[in-house]
Design an enzyme around this catalytic site. Structure first.
Site, PDB file in Angstrom:
ATOM      1  N   ARG A 122       0.837  -1.188   0.000  1.00  0.00           N
ATOM      2  CA  ARG A 122       0.000   0.000   0.000  1.00  0.00           C
ATOM      3  C   ARG A 122       0.878   1.246   0.000  1.00  0.00           C
ATOM      4  O   ARG A 122       1.884   1.328   0.707  1.00  0.00           O
ATOM      5  CB  ARG A 122      -0.932   0.017   1.229  1.00  0.00           C
ATOM      6  CG  ARG A 122      -2.056  -1.010   1.158  1.00  0.00           C
ATOM      7  CD  ARG A 122      -3.030  -0.663   0.027  1.00  0.00           C
ATOM      8  NE  ARG A 122      -4.184  -1.552  -0.040  1.00  0.00           N
ATOM      9  CZ  ARG A 122      -4.256  -2.630  -0.809  1.00  0.00           C
ATOM     10  NH1 ARG A 122      -3.212  -2.983  -1.551  1.00  0.00           N
ATOM     11  NH2 ARG A 122      -5.351  -3.362  -0.831  1.00  0.00           N
ATOM     12  N   GLU A 154      -4.404   7.147  -5.516  1.00  0.00           N
ATOM     13  CA  GLU A 154      -4.562   6.399  -6.763  1.00  0.00           C
ATOM     14  C   GLU A 154      -5.909   6.703  -7.395  1.00  0.00           C
ATOM     15  O   GLU A 154      -6.911   6.815  -6.687  1.00  0.00           O
ATOM     16  CB  GLU A 154      -4.442   4.894  -6.492  1.00  0.00           C
ATOM     17  CG  GLU A 154      -3.079   4.477  -5.944  1.00  0.00           C
ATOM     18  CD  GLU A 154      -2.978   2.979  -5.687  1.00  0.00           C
ATOM     19  OE1 GLU A 154      -3.995   2.268  -5.857  1.00  0.00           O
ATOM     20  OE2 GLU A 154      -1.901   2.518  -5.318  1.00  0.00           O
ATOM     21  N   HIS A 203      -0.490  -0.202  -9.804  1.00  0.00           N
ATOM     22  CA  HIS A 203      -1.126  -1.100  -8.835  1.00  0.00           C
ATOM     23  C   HIS A 203      -1.748  -2.316  -9.526  1.00  0.00           C
ATOM     24  O   HIS A 203      -2.916  -2.658  -9.308  1.00  0.00           O
ATOM     25  CB  HIS A 203      -2.182  -0.355  -8.012  1.00  0.00           C
ATOM     26  CG  HIS A 203      -2.364  -0.963  -6.641  1.00  0.00           C
ATOM     27  ND1 HIS A 203      -2.749  -0.244  -5.545  1.00  0.00           N
ATOM     28  CD2 HIS A 203      -2.197  -2.244  -6.194  1.00  0.00           C
ATOM     29  CE1 HIS A 203      -2.834  -1.025  -4.483  1.00  0.00           C
ATOM     30  NE2 HIS A 203      -2.494  -2.247  -4.857  1.00  0.00           N
TER      31      HIS A 203
END
Length: 312
Positions: A231, A260, A279
């Site tokens: 994360r 994000e 990601h």
């Protein structure tokens, strides 16, 4: 009789997962739902379950869905779910633990190798007509130490890969037990001091937010490589930028970010020494199916009082 509703905070779900949920009506929030979108869909459809792919579920969404029994994560990280609010309302929160472990561990390995071997930089130079054989020196990983923060399914899988590269593996995880012999557990300060590569594999909590900051980066070996497939909030991003610019960090391979999608002015954009991916560590065709199946089974296990492992 009206079927119970499962809200998916995404645009799709694997066909295999849909088969598990064939007795439910499916509602999709789309590719980029906001928290407000999810609240409105909860108000409109009153789902029994929410499968979280993108965005998250807050207290307002829970209050908008009085029939909600379970929030099931399509993946392993539940930091976008207000777990305290769920607990206060008697709503179960479940994660697809281990369903994407292979995919994420492989992404961490790819980022580590790309940082050590300057793969993107050399590729760009080659395409621009350069031949840097006489001037470039890569980093050999065999014999060097990788420090893993988090030794769950992903961290252990990555540790096995690093061991196969003849790397020394050290790790920190206060909850890990029954570790293989090639992982030496250490405290965090020891990990910062000894690691040539640091790879993050832990969930984001209030206690570890900004774990890798100016203080901890200063404790690291000069030229350390940083990899984060967990994360973004685990890293103080301005501090990491300063450490890469100064050479304290040789390179950073990042698959997750504090915000994000990243903003146009995100501090790492265009910076040499950073290898970035959006990601997607857990986004493979196999993981898509595995995470969907796990999330769907968790929905039924809670909603119907079943054993998730017994659901076909």
């Amino acid at each position: 009789m009206k079927k119970p509703v499962v809200l998916v905070t995404g645009a799709d779900l694997a066909p295999q997962a849909l088969d598990v949920l064939r007795d439910y009506d499916m509602v999709y929030a789309g590719k980029t739902p906001s928290y407000d979108d999810i609240v409105e869909l909860c108000r409109r459809h009153d789902p029994t379950a929410v499968i979280v792919r993108y965005s998250g579920v807050n207290a307002a969404a829970m209050d908008a869905a009085p029939s909600l029994k379970v929030i099931s994560k399509h993946g392993s990280g539940t930091d976008t779910i207000d777990k305290a609010a769920a607990a206060a309302r008697g709503i179960a929160v479940r994660a697809a633990v281990g369903a994407n472990a292979a995919a994420v561990a492989e992404q961490a390995l790819a980022l580590m190798l790309a940082c050590a071997k300057s793969v993107p930089q050399l590729d760009a130079r080659m395409h621009a007509g350069h031949w840097d054989k006489s001037t470039h020196k890569s980093l050999e990983l065999g014999g060097r130490t990788v420090g893993l923060v988090g030794l769950g399914a992903i961290g252990r899988r990555f540790a096995r890969m690093a061991d196969a590269l003849d790397m020394k593996v050290i790790g920190f995880d206060p909850y890990a037990t029954d570790l293989p012999g090639y992982i030496r557990t250490v405290d965090l300060d020891t990990l910062w001091r000894e690691a040539d590569v640091i790879s993050l594999h832990c969930p984001l909590t209030d206690d570890n937010r900004g774990l890798l900051d100016a203080r901890t980066l200063a404790l690291c070996k000069p030229g350390v490589i940083v990899v984060n497939t967990a994360r973004g909030g685990l890293i103080d991003e301005p501090a990491l930028l300063a450490a890469v610019r100064s050479g304290q960090v040789r390179a950073a391979g990042l698959d997750s970010f504090a915000v994000e999608p990243i903003a146009p002015d995100q501090v790492f954009k265009g910076e040499p020494g950073f290898i970035l991916s959006p990601h997607i560590g857990g986004v493979t065709s196999d993981a898509y199916v595995n995470m969907g199946l796990a999330a769907a089974r968790n929905v039924r296990a809670v909603a119907e009082g079943m054993d998730a492992s017994a659901i076909a």
